[in-house]
Motif scaffolding. Structure first.
Motif: not given
Length: 120
Positions: A9-10, A16-21, A89-93, A114-120
């Protein structure tokens, strides 16, 4: 008992993109259905993606279809969530969960999130 630990997370900008494990350890005998859930502030937890114990079936929330992909690596006891074209709107734990193969959509083991924060 099965222990699940999420990572990846981050903070990311919109688009952008993220990959959670999610790494599993403990008494991992047999197969499990696996899923990713998320919970945003003041909202109920919702399922994001699921993959069957066999890996032959996946399901996605309508809000993430075409953007998120769930996958697994049995050799590493790890399940992934690739998230592309992220939106605020994908911002969440985000939580991973494991469940018995004989009971679809019943999850009994959970990670800490894991926290995911998406900034506009």
């Amino acid at each position: 008992q099965v222990q699940l630990v999420e990572s990846g997370g981050g903070l990311v900008q919109a688009g952008g993109s993220l990959r959670l494990s999610c790494a599993a350890s403990g008494q991992i005998f047999g197969s499990f259905n696996k899923a990713w859930f998320r919970q945003a502030p003041e909202k109920e937890r919702e399922v994001v993606a699921e993959i069957s114990w066999s890996g032959t079936s996946t399901n996605y929330a309508d809000s993430v279809k075409g953007r998120f992909t769930i996958s697994r690596d049995n050799a590493k006891n790890t399940v992934y969530l690739q998230m592309n074209n992220l939106k605020p709107e994908d911002t969440a734990v985000y939580y991973c969960a494991y469940g018995p193969p004989t009971t679809p959509r019943r999850y009994i083991y959970w990670g800490q999130g894991t926290q995911v924060t998406v900034s506009s």
